[in-house]
Scaffold this motif. Structure first.
Motif, PDB file in Angstrom:
ATOM      1  N   THR A   2     -13.705  -2.927  20.575  1.00 44.93           N
ATOM      2  CA  THR A   2     -13.948  -1.618  19.747  1.00 44.93           C
ATOM      3  C   THR A   2     -14.775  -1.833  18.591  1.00 44.93           C
ATOM      4  OG1 THR A   2     -11.611  -1.437  20.120  1.00 44.93           O
ATOM      5  CG2 THR A   2     -12.445   0.018  18.083  1.00 44.93           C
ATOM      6  N   THR A   3     -15.578  -0.807  18.296  1.00 41.71           N
ATOM      7  CA  THR A   3     -16.582  -0.595  17.132  1.00 41.71           C
ATOM      8  C   THR A   3     -16.064   0.129  16.108  1.00 41.71           C
ATOM      9  OG1 THR A   3     -18.455  -0.686  18.554  1.00 41.71           O
ATOM     10  CG2 THR A   3     -18.829   0.269  16.489  1.00 41.71           C
ATOM     11  N   ILE A   4     -16.130  -0.655  14.904  1.00 40.02           N
ATOM     12  CA  ILE A   4     -15.368  -0.193  13.857  1.00 40.02           C
ATOM     13  C   ILE A   4     -16.489   0.762  13.087  1.00 40.02           C
ATOM     14  CG2 ILE A   4     -14.336  -0.621  11.687  1.00 40.02           C
ATOM     15  CD1 ILE A   4     -12.771  -1.566  13.964  1.00 40.02           C
ATOM     16  N   SER A   5     -16.008   2.084  12.827  1.00 41.90           N
ATOM     17  CA  SER A   5     -16.995   3.328  12.327  1.00 41.90           C
ATOM     18  C   SER A   5     -16.859   2.814  10.817  1.00 41.90           C
ATOM     19  CB  SER A   5     -16.313   4.440  12.561  1.00 41.90           C
ATOM     20  OG  SER A   5     -15.103   4.886  11.813  1.00 41.90           O
ATOM     21  N   VAL A   6     -17.978   3.398  10.126  1.00 44.77           N
ATOM     22  CA  VAL A   6     -18.183   3.437   8.723  1.00 44.77           C
ATOM     23  C   VAL A   6     -16.957   3.955   7.924  1.00 44.77           C
ATOM     24  CG1 VAL A   6     -19.667   4.087   6.866  1.00 44.77           C
ATOM     25  CG2 VAL A   6     -20.633   3.246   8.784  1.00 44.77           C
ATOM     26  N   PRO A   7     -16.466   5.122   8.256  1.00 38.18           N
ATOM     27  CA  PRO A   7     -15.357   5.836   7.578  1.00 38.18           C
ATOM     28  C   PRO A   7     -14.176   5.080   7.781  1.00 38.18           C
ATOM     29  CG  PRO A   7     -16.595   7.451   9.166  1.00 38.18           C
ATOM     30  CD  PRO A   7     -17.214   6.062   9.500  1.00 38.18           C
ATOM     31  N   GLN A   8     -14.097   4.228   8.937  1.00 40.46           N
ATOM     32  CA  GLN A   8     -12.634   3.264   8.995  1.00 40.46           C
ATOM     33  C   GLN A   8     -12.884   2.155   8.088  1.00 40.46           C
ATOM     34  OE1 GLN A   8     -12.603   3.778  13.791  1.00 40.46           O
ATOM     35  NE2 GLN A   8     -11.039   2.568  13.062  1.00 40.46           N
ATOM     36  N   LEU A   9     -14.151   1.553   7.958  1.00 41.79           N
ATOM     37  CA  LEU A   9     -14.347   0.514   7.079  1.00 41.79           C
ATOM     38  C   LEU A   9     -14.142   0.822   5.581  1.00 41.79           C
ATOM     39  CD1 LEU A   9     -17.781  -1.085   8.637  1.00 41.79           C
ATOM     40  CD2 LEU A   9     -15.413  -2.120   8.583  1.00 41.79           C
ATOM     41  N   GLU A  10     -14.626   2.299   5.372  1.00 39.19           N
ATOM     42  CA  GLU A  10     -14.227   2.526   3.815  1.00 39.19           C
ATOM     43  C   GLU A  10     -12.737   2.828   3.724  1.00 39.19           C
ATOM     44  OE1 GLU A  10     -14.932   4.270  -0.102  1.00 39.19           O
ATOM     45  OE2 GLU A  10     -16.250   3.071   1.572  1.00 39.19           O
ATOM     46  N   GLU A  11     -12.234   3.444   4.669  1.00 39.96           N
ATOM     47  CA  GLU A  11     -10.921   3.698   4.543  1.00 39.96           C
ATOM     48  C   GLU A  11     -10.020   2.312   4.356  1.00 39.96           C
ATOM     49  OE1 GLU A  11      -6.870   4.543   4.629  1.00 39.96           O
ATOM     50  OE2 GLU A  11      -8.568   5.832   3.946  1.00 39.96           O
ATOM     51  N   ALA A  12     -10.390   1.415   4.978  1.00 42.55           N
ATOM     52  CA  ALA A  12      -9.918  -0.011   5.009  1.00 42.55           C
ATOM     53  C   ALA A  12     -10.119  -0.800   3.644  1.00 42.55           C
ATOM     54  CB  ALA A  12     -10.236  -0.952   6.061  1.00 42.55           C
ATOM     55  N   ARG A  13     -11.200  -0.617   3.240  1.00 45.84           N
ATOM     56  CA  ARG A  13     -11.481  -1.069   1.722  1.00 45.84           C
ATOM     57  C   ARG A  13     -10.699  -0.416   0.639  1.00 45.84           C
ATOM     58  NH1 ARG A  13     -13.961   0.409  -2.688  1.00 45.84           N
ATOM     59  NH2 ARG A  13     -14.426   2.559  -1.557  1.00 45.84           N
ATOM     60  N   ARG A  14     -10.660   0.823   0.713  1.00 48.54           N
ATOM     61  CA  ARG A  14     -10.002   1.693  -0.232  1.00 48.54           C
ATOM     62  C   ARG A  14      -8.314   1.418  -0.088  1.00 48.54           C
ATOM     63  NH1 ARG A  14      -7.398   6.417  -1.325  1.00 48.54           N
ATOM     64  NH2 ARG A  14      -7.249   7.057   0.971  1.00 48.54           N
ATOM     65  N   ALA A  15      -7.847   1.049   0.926  1.00 50.75           N
ATOM     66  CA  ALA A  15      -6.635   0.789   1.176  1.00 50.75           C
ATOM     67  C   ALA A  15      -6.017  -0.620   0.505  1.00 50.75           C
ATOM     68  CB  ALA A  15      -6.219   0.571   2.773  1.00 50.75           C
ATOM     69  N   LEU A  16      -7.200  -1.266   0.433  1.00 51.75           N
ATOM     70  CA  LEU A  16      -6.947  -2.788  -0.114  1.00 51.75           C
ATOM     71  C   LEU A  16      -7.191  -2.723  -1.445  1.00 51.75           C
ATOM     72  CD1 LEU A  16      -9.074  -5.170   2.437  1.00 51.75           C
ATOM     73  CD2 LEU A  16      -6.736  -5.017   2.002  1.00 51.75           C
ATOM     74  N   GLU A  17      -7.940  -1.929  -2.258  1.00 48.62           N
ATOM     75  CA  GLU A  17      -8.258  -1.911  -3.412  1.00 48.62           C
ATOM     76  C   GLU A  17      -7.249  -1.089  -4.196  1.00 48.62           C
ATOM     77  OE1 GLU A  17     -12.183  -0.428  -4.036  1.00 48.62           O
ATOM     78  OE2 GLU A  17     -13.217  -2.380  -3.337  1.00 48.62           O
ATOM     79  N   ALA A  18      -6.732   0.236  -3.729  1.00 52.45           N
ATOM     80  CA  ALA A  18      -5.751   1.129  -4.331  1.00 52.45           C
ATOM     81  C   ALA A  18      -4.319   0.745  -4.000  1.00 52.45           C
ATOM     82  CB  ALA A  18      -6.093   2.458  -3.923  1.00 52.45           C
ATOM     83  N   PRO A  19      -3.382   1.278  -4.497  1.00 47.30           N
ATOM     84  CA  PRO A  19      -2.049   1.108  -4.217  1.00 47.30           C
ATOM     85  C   PRO A  19      -1.827   1.658  -2.638  1.00 47.30           C
ATOM     86  CG  PRO A  19      -1.890   1.787  -6.271  1.00 47.30           C
ATOM     87  CD  PRO A  19      -3.615   1.919  -5.906  1.00 47.30           C
ATOM     88  N   LEU A  20      -1.120   0.983  -1.852  1.00 47.41           N
ATOM     89  CA  LEU A  20      -1.048   1.375  -0.365  1.00 47.41           C
ATOM     90  C   LEU A  20      -1.249   2.682  -0.038  1.00 47.41           C
ATOM     91  CD1 LEU A  20      -1.446  -0.371   2.177  1.00 47.41           C
ATOM     92  CD2 LEU A  20       1.234  -0.473   2.328  1.00 47.41           C
ATOM     93  N   TYR A  21      -0.459   3.832  -0.696  1.00 48.63           N
ATOM     94  CA  TYR A  21      -0.313   5.040  -0.242  1.00 48.63           C
ATOM     95  C   TYR A  21      -0.880   5.909  -1.415  1.00 48.63           C
ATOM     96  CZ  TYR A  21       3.153   2.822   2.657  1.00 48.63           C
ATOM     97  OH  TYR A  21       3.804   1.862   3.646  1.00 48.63           O
ATOM     98  N   ALA A  22      -1.596   5.418  -2.372  1.00 45.18           N
ATOM     99  CA  ALA A  22      -1.996   6.403  -3.427  1.00 45.18           C
ATOM    100  C   ALA A  22      -3.198   7.310  -2.894  1.00 45.18           C
ATOM    101  CB  ALA A  22      -2.771   5.508  -4.278  1.00 45.18           C
ATOM    102  N   ASP A  23      -2.814   8.614  -3.189  1.00 46.20           N
ATOM    103  CA  ASP A  23      -3.607   9.746  -2.962  1.00 46.20           C
ATOM    104  C   ASP A  23      -4.240   9.682  -1.497  1.00 46.20           C
ATOM    105  OD1 ASP A  23      -3.510  10.207  -5.550  1.00 46.20           O
ATOM    106  OD2 ASP A  23      -4.886   8.906  -6.287  1.00 46.20           O
ATOM    107  N   LEU A  24      -3.610   9.717  -0.499  1.00 46.34           N
ATOM    108  CA  LEU A  24      -3.837  10.024   0.827  1.00 46.34           C
ATOM    109  C   LEU A  24      -4.002  11.419   0.858  1.00 46.34           C
ATOM    110  CD1 LEU A  24      -1.632   7.474   3.120  1.00 46.34           C
ATOM    111  CD2 LEU A  24      -3.987   7.273   2.291  1.00 46.34           C
TER     112      LEU A  24
END
Length: 314
Positions: A2-24
């Motif tokens: 599977t190729t990971i897209s840039v939006p998915q990488l950004e989402e993964a980064r944000r999920a690690l930096e922010a509270p898990l469910y913050a501002d979805l």
């Protein structure tokens, strides 16, 4: 691979930096499954669940069909009432079991006449628990044939089942994927998966589906675990792996139903969050006619009541 897209990488980064469910963003489609009630009290519970979840604006809600067509009349009555009395799009489960093609076609025609445009087409299970499936004389032999039959009648929207961990009746994963592909070749709109507890199981399956040349939506089916023993029994029948950590989490909670609810919501929401981080934007919840768990999970995922959003925007 599977190729990971840039939006998915950004989402993964944000999920690690922010509270898990913050501002979805709540940018997802949800749907809910109910079963037809057997008693007056169960009917009250069902309609309470329907009314609680209706404001979330699901793209559809489905109503199950008992083994061997055992809830045929109750399923039809429930689906027709949802279609008639709510703003929801109702989908009716329909199986191949214990009925001829003519009988199944007649049921489908009745749904169309009642304004129901969406069918969840399934092979189904035999009335006797554990009995091997046997096509009815003059009936549809499997879900792929049922899909083709429904499409000959009307342009139904059709959802079908998919099994990330392989259907127990399939000889292997390749045969299972071939069966899924036949359903889509015959006109299915989307697949809804059997429940699972590992996001990796879904992502592996999604890759296998794509590699098999299937370009269609595969919606993860989410089962919040409120009764571990019951879910373990269901998992054994449908080939779902139950991880050891899940058993440990529910150990000692037999007399603590409120604690089980909290843990169930946490586990299901975490699974959805991980799927969301991997690009999933559609979820189907097996509600067991209990609204609060599904409502809480949707809320954590950023899904809000459509009326409330309209008022806020005004």
């Amino acid at each position: 691979m599977t190729t990971i897209s840039v939006p998915q990488l950004e989402e993964a980064r944000r999920a690690l930096e922010a509270p898990l469910y913050a501002d979805l963003a709540g940018d997802m489609a949800v749907s809910f499954e109910f079963f037809p009630p057997k008693t007056e009290k169960m009917e009250e519970q069902l309609w309470g669940a329907v009314r609680t979840l209706e404001p979330l604006g699901p793209r559809f809600v489905s109503v199950t069909y008992g083994a061997g067509g055992s809830t045929r009349e109750r399923t039809h009555a429930t689906v027709a009432r949802i279609q008639r009395e709510t703003s929801l799009a109702a989908a009716a489960h329909l199986t191949c079991v214990e009925a001829t093609r003519g009988e199944i076609d007649e049921i489908a025609q009745e749904y169309w006449a009642a304004g129901v445009r969406h069918i969840v087409a399934l092979r189904g299970d035999m009335p006797t628990t554990g009995a091997a499936f046997a096509p009815h004389v003059g009936g549809y032999e499997n879900a792929a044939a049922l899909v083709a039959g429904l499409k000959r009648l009307h342009p139904f929207e059709i959802s079908v089942a998919a099994y990330p961990e392989c259907h127990p009746d399939s000889s292997d994963a390749a045969a299972d994927l071939d069966n899924l592909k036949r359903k889509f070749d015959n006109g299915a709109t989307r697949a809804i998966t059997q429940f699972f507890f590992s996001p990796e199981a879904y992502f592996r399956f999604r890759d296998q589906v794509a590699a098999a040349g299937i370009d269609a939506e595969i919606v993860p089916g989410i089962m919040p675990v409120t009764n571990f023993a019951s879910v373990k029994r269901m998992a054994a029948m449908c080939g779902t792996d139950v991880p050891a950590w899940l058993a440990r989490l529910f150990d000692g909670l037999e007399d603590h139903p409120d604690a089980r609810q909290l843990i169930a919501a946490t586990i299901a929401a975490e699974l959805c969050r991980r799927l969301y981080a991997g690009g999933v934007r559609g979820f189907h919840f097996y509600t067991l006619n209990r609204a609060e768990l599904a409502f809480a999970i949707c809320h954590l995922l950023g899904v809000r009541a459509k009326v409330a959003q309209q008022v806020a925007a005004a």
